[in-house]
Design a protein around this motif. Structure first.
Motif, PDB file in Angstrom:
ATOM      1  N   GLN A  84      41.363 130.669 -54.126  1.00  0.00           N
ATOM      2  CA  GLN A  84      41.867 129.371 -54.543  1.00  0.00           C
ATOM      3  C   GLN A  84      41.159 128.278 -53.748  1.00  0.00           C
ATOM      4  O   GLN A  84      41.222 127.123 -54.074  1.00  0.00           O
ATOM      5  N   TYR A  85      40.533 128.676 -52.616  1.00  0.00           N
ATOM      6  CA  TYR A  85      39.904 127.678 -51.749  1.00  0.00           C
ATOM      7  C   TYR A  85      38.425 127.561 -52.048  1.00  0.00           C
ATOM      8  O   TYR A  85      37.728 128.547 -52.174  1.00  0.00           O
ATOM      9  N   ASP A 108      39.466 129.470 -60.299  1.00  0.00           N
ATOM     10  CA  ASP A 108      39.448 128.690 -61.545  1.00  0.00           C
ATOM     11  C   ASP A 108      38.436 129.225 -62.564  1.00  0.00           C
ATOM     12  O   ASP A 108      38.536 128.943 -63.753  1.00  0.00           O
TER      13      ASP A 108
ATOM     14  N   GLU B 376      52.274 123.585 -49.120  1.00  0.00           N
ATOM     15  CA  GLU B 376      50.995 124.068 -49.629  1.00  0.00           C
ATOM     16  C   GLU B 376      51.149 125.486 -50.185  1.00  0.00           C
ATOM     17  O   GLU B 376      50.654 125.797 -51.267  1.00  0.00           O
ATOM     18  N   HIS B 380      50.736 126.688 -53.969  1.00  0.00           N
ATOM     19  CA  HIS B 380      49.780 127.747 -54.268  1.00  0.00           C
ATOM     20  C   HIS B 380      50.439 128.836 -55.095  1.00  0.00           C
ATOM     21  O   HIS B 380      49.896 129.309 -56.081  1.00  0.00           O
ATOM     22  N   GLN B 384      50.031 125.882 -58.819  1.00  0.00           N
ATOM     23  CA  GLN B 384      48.607 126.225 -58.977  1.00  0.00           C
ATOM     24  C   GLN B 384      48.427 127.451 -59.874  1.00  0.00           C
ATOM     25  O   GLN B 384      47.557 127.472 -60.745  1.00  0.00           O
ATOM     26  N   ASP B 421      41.870 120.817 -59.380  1.00  0.00           N
ATOM     27  CA  ASP B 421      41.026 120.237 -58.328  1.00  0.00           C
ATOM     28  C   ASP B 421      41.800 119.203 -57.521  1.00  0.00           C
ATOM     29  O   ASP B 421      41.759 119.188 -56.291  1.00  0.00           O
ATOM     30  N   ARG B 424      44.377 120.761 -55.362  1.00  0.00           N
ATOM     31  CA  ARG B 424      43.754 121.432 -54.220  1.00  0.00           C
ATOM     32  C   ARG B 424      43.386 120.418 -53.137  1.00  0.00           C
ATOM     33  O   ARG B 424      43.674 120.608 -51.962  1.00  0.00           O
ATOM     34  N   THR B 425      42.788 119.323 -53.566  1.00  0.00           N
ATOM     35  CA  THR B 425      42.398 118.284 -52.608  1.00  0.00           C
ATOM     36  C   THR B 425      43.623 117.740 -51.887  1.00  0.00           C
ATOM     37  O   THR B 425      43.658 117.618 -50.671  1.00  0.00           O
ATOM     38  N   HIS B 428      45.103 120.522 -49.539  1.00  0.00           N
ATOM     39  CA  HIS B 428      44.285 121.015 -48.427  1.00  0.00           C
ATOM     40  C   HIS B 428      43.767 119.936 -47.499  1.00  0.00           C
ATOM     41  O   HIS B 428      43.420 120.211 -46.369  1.00  0.00           O
TER      42      HIS B 428
END
Lengths: 216, 549
Positions: A84-85, A108, B376, B380, B384, B421, B424-425, B428
């Motif tokens: 995921q990172y 993704d 987070e 996740h 996500q 995206d 995630r930004t 994180h």
């Protein structure tokens, strides 16, 4: 290609299995924890094991460790880690821990039907697979005095593909040129960056990524 | 002291100067007896007036050791009684010196015991070969002594020599012991003088056994007890002199502290005054437990004595020390001293409070980090994954959809990808998983990859173990903040230098942008993690130096 899918999130795991089967890939087994990898691999002898990086019990880097252990026990099995990172550090650690036939893709990518199957095929062919986003990240990194300034656009293109883990032949096919041309490009690039030339794909990827990551 | 010295002088010069004045019957022996009796009386008086155990014990030693020869010198008593009196007196003095542990330290006890034993040796040995108290004029009584050996002059010489050797030996022992005890100067000097005199006497008597430079050889023997006893007495009374000094010094505590005479504060002063390195000040707190002077929680040492300082019936402090009794110390704790100690207590309480505040600040930041980490993780595992699944199904649908519909599906896939995206930004940034899992350096390198300006990283901590996670998170946050600030101020690059020097971690983060900055947030964060942030800003840029012990 016969694969095993390991992911602790049931829905995602099933989704991955479905999409692989859509493409006619033989999914021999699917499981939710890193501990079952060995038993499943022994039972089904897969070509590739697809692993999620973050799994129980600690939800940190189980996937990376499982990949290294699996490879130590079964050198013939390729490992594809889904993460995921979007982080070069994990990709590099994986490359260091698992020599050859290893892949690191952003999770993704499963939305892009062909990327996943393409990666499996490349691993099957003995290539290394690094997510293009990571490569473009390290390549696009702002540098004070760019060491990449000396490279021609074509050489940069070749460098990116080398970093993604493609063999010279695969690069040639991708760019529509012959393999000898690619070879001369890679030699040029490695010389300009002061890297040791290696024909071995895995070592080449590791050298390039490390260089791009730490050079100011 | 005076009695001992007087006795010694009388022994040496008595006959010459006072002989006629005291009449023809006056003998050395009687002078000695008077001196001894005088010393004993003085000692008893001191013991009564002093009303202190050390005085009493010191006096007891003197009485017993001096009275015994006195009794022994009573002319009419039979020789056996005199001999027994001397032996018993010496044995008792040894017992007192040896077993009454409250008087002196172990070394001084040994010294007193040795000196007393030397007395016994000297007197008894001389008695065995000759009657020391009646030598010259003993004609009517000497015959009573069954041990009289006057007829054997060579034995007398031998006894003299033995006595000399013994005296020399004990003198040497005494000198060594005296030198090794940390006593007051005058006490050491006096005791050393006594020992030196004994040694001088011994040497001369070796050179001229049984002869004349000291007059009658008997006198030479009789000088030994007073000299040795003087030294013993000095040792015996010394602790009291010291206690007196202590009392004076403790009383000047407030003045000394006010004038900054002691760098180590009250504790250092008390340690010095009481000559006791284990002295500690402890302060009880309302919630139970004790604090030391630096405000840290402390425990009582069960091996030490504690003297409590009270105010309005409430214990405000305890002084821990080695001294068995706290009476003397307490007597010295005047209101001025109590005030100083209480001042110290307030300081300790303030520091404890400050420590607690720092810890609580750190906990708040840590908890915020943990919460963030948990959010987070939840995202996740939840949003996500669902977005991923949504994108997956949309792309599967796109694969089988009508060509006219396909582009709409692919648009939806792209939106899903964008949403992922962004998520995630959001999740994180500031606390990327790589920071916790692979460490600060890896995380900084990743940060450099996405930085809008070049980031140069230099690491001089290769061999050092990873710092605590709280510090890593703080430094990462600082780097993030400096990069953002640098980008805003038009910096062309950011440099990060991580260095470890003798247990201190220093991060120097600088950019070459110029303009006004407000480092308060960064300083708060670094401070909360237990570090210190110094920010300097100039025409060549801004430099942040964060250091952690």
């Amino acid at each position: 290609v016969k694969v095993i899918v390991i992911d602790d999130m049931v829905l995602v795991r099933e989704g991955i299995v479905r999409i692989l089967r859509d493409h006619g890939i033989d999914v021999a087994a699917a499981a939710g924890s890193a501990e079952s990898v060995h038993a499943l691999a022994e039972a089904h002898d897969p070509d590739v094991v697809i692993l999620d990086i973050r799994m129980p019990p600690t939800f940190t880097d189980e996937g990376l460790r499982a990949a290294a252990e699996l490879r130590a026990a079964r050198p013939q099995t390729a490992v594809l880690v889904l993460s995921q990172y979007l982080d070069t550090a994990y990709a590099l650690q994986l490359l260091r821990d698992v020599p050859e036939r290893v892949g690191y893709l952003l999770k993704d990518r499963i939305m892009e039907l062909t990327t996943l199957t393409d990666a499996l095929r490349r691993l099957e062919d003995g290539e290394t697979v690094i997510d293009p986003t990571i490569v473009s990240r390290v390549l696009g990194r702002r540098r004070e005095r760019s060491s990449l300034a000396n490279l021609t656009p074509r050489e940069l293109e070749v460098l990116a593909l080398v970093a993604e883990g493609l063999s010279n032949r695969a690069i040639a096919t991708r760019l529509g040129v012959n393999e000898r041309t690619v070879e001369s490009h890679t030699t040029q690039v490695f010389q300009k960056l002061g890297l040791e030339t290696s024909t071995e794909i895995h070592r080449r990827v590791l050298a390039v990524l490390t260089y791009l990551r730490v050079t100011n | 002291v005076a009695a001992g010295v007087a006795a010694g002088l009388l022994v040496i010069i008595g006959d010459d100067f006072f002989g006629p004045a005291f009449g023809p019957e006056t003998t050395m022996t009687q002078l000695c007896s008077w001196a001894a009796t005088g010393a004993a009386a003085l000692a008893v008086a001191i013991a009564v007036v002093g009303r202190q155990p050390p005085w009493a014990t010191g006096a007891g030693i003197v009485v017993l050791t001096l009275v015994a020869p006195g009794v022994a010198s009573v002319g009419t008593a039979p020789a056996w009684l005199r001999i027994t009196a001397v032996a018993a007196g010496a044995a008792l003095s040894l017992a007192i010196a040896g077993f009454t542990g409250t008087v002196l330290g172990a070394r001084s006890r040994v010294a007193v015991g040795v000196l007393a034993a030397a007395t016994v040796v000297a007197v008894t040995a001389r008695l065995l070969v000759r009657d020391p108290f009646r030598e010259l004029r003993c004609a009517p009584y000497c015959g009573d002594n069954p041990l009289l050996l006057a007829a054997r002059p060579q034995w007398v010489t031998l006894a003299d020599r033995l006595l000399t050797v013994a005296t020399l030996f004990w003198s040497a022992v005494a000198v060594v012991l005296i030198a090794r005890t940390r006593r007051a100067m005058w006490a050491r000097s006096a005791a050393a003088l006594a020992a030196a005199a004994a040694a001088l006497f011994a040497v001369t008597s070796w050179a001229e056994p049984g002869l004349t430079i000291w007059g009658d050889p008997t006198q030479r023997v009789t000088i030994v007890p007073p000299l040795l006893l003087t030294a013993a007495f000095l040792f015996a009374v010394h602790p009291d002199v010291q206690a007196w000094r202590t009392r004076l010094q403790v009383r000047t505590l407030a003045t000394d502290l006010a004038t900054g005479a002691h760098r180590d504060g009250v504790t250092g002063h008390l340690q010095q005054v009481l000559r006791d390195g284990s002295v500690r000040l402890l302060f009880p707190v309302v919630t139970g437990g004790l604090l030391d002077t630096s405000g840290r929680a402390a425990e009582r040492d069960p091996r030490l004595t504690a003297t409590t300082i009270e105010r309005d019936g409430q214990a405000v402090a305890a002084i821990e020390h080695q001294l068995a009794s706290s009476g003397r110390l307490r007597a010295a704790l005047t209101p001025a001293v109590t005030t100083v100690v209480e001042n110290e207590r307030l300081r300790a309480l303030a520091m404890a409070e400050l420590d607690e505040l720092r810890a609580s600040r750190r906990r708040i930041v840590e908890r915020a980090d943990e919460t963030r980490r948990r959010v987070e993780r939840d995202l996740h595992d939840g949003a996500q994954q669902r977005l991923l699944l949504l994108g997956l199904e949309l792309s599967r649908a796109a694969a089988t959809a009508d060509p006219s519909e396909r582009s709409r599906y692919l648009d939806a896939v792209r939106h899903t990808q964008d949403a992922l995206d962004e998520l995630r930004t959001l999740v994180h940034e500031g606390l990327p998983p790589v920071l916790d899992e692979l460490g600060l350096v890896e995380a900084l390198r990743s940060l450099a990859e996405t930085s809008p300006i070049p980031v140069l990283i230099e690491v001089q901590t290769t061999d050092a173990p990873r710092p605590p996670i709280g510090i890593e998170r703080t430094l990462y946050g600082l780097a993030l903040s400096v990069i953002a600030g640098g980008a805003m101020l038009g910096a062309s690059k950011v440099t990060i230098l991580l260095a470890e020097h003798s247990g201190q971690l220093t991060a120097t983060i600088a950019h070459d942008g110029t303009g006004a900055i407000d480092p308060t947030d960064d300083q708060d964060r670094v401070g909360a993690a237990g570090g210190d942030l110094v920010v300097t800003s100039g025409p060549s840029g801004v430099e942040y130096v964060a250091s952690f012990p």
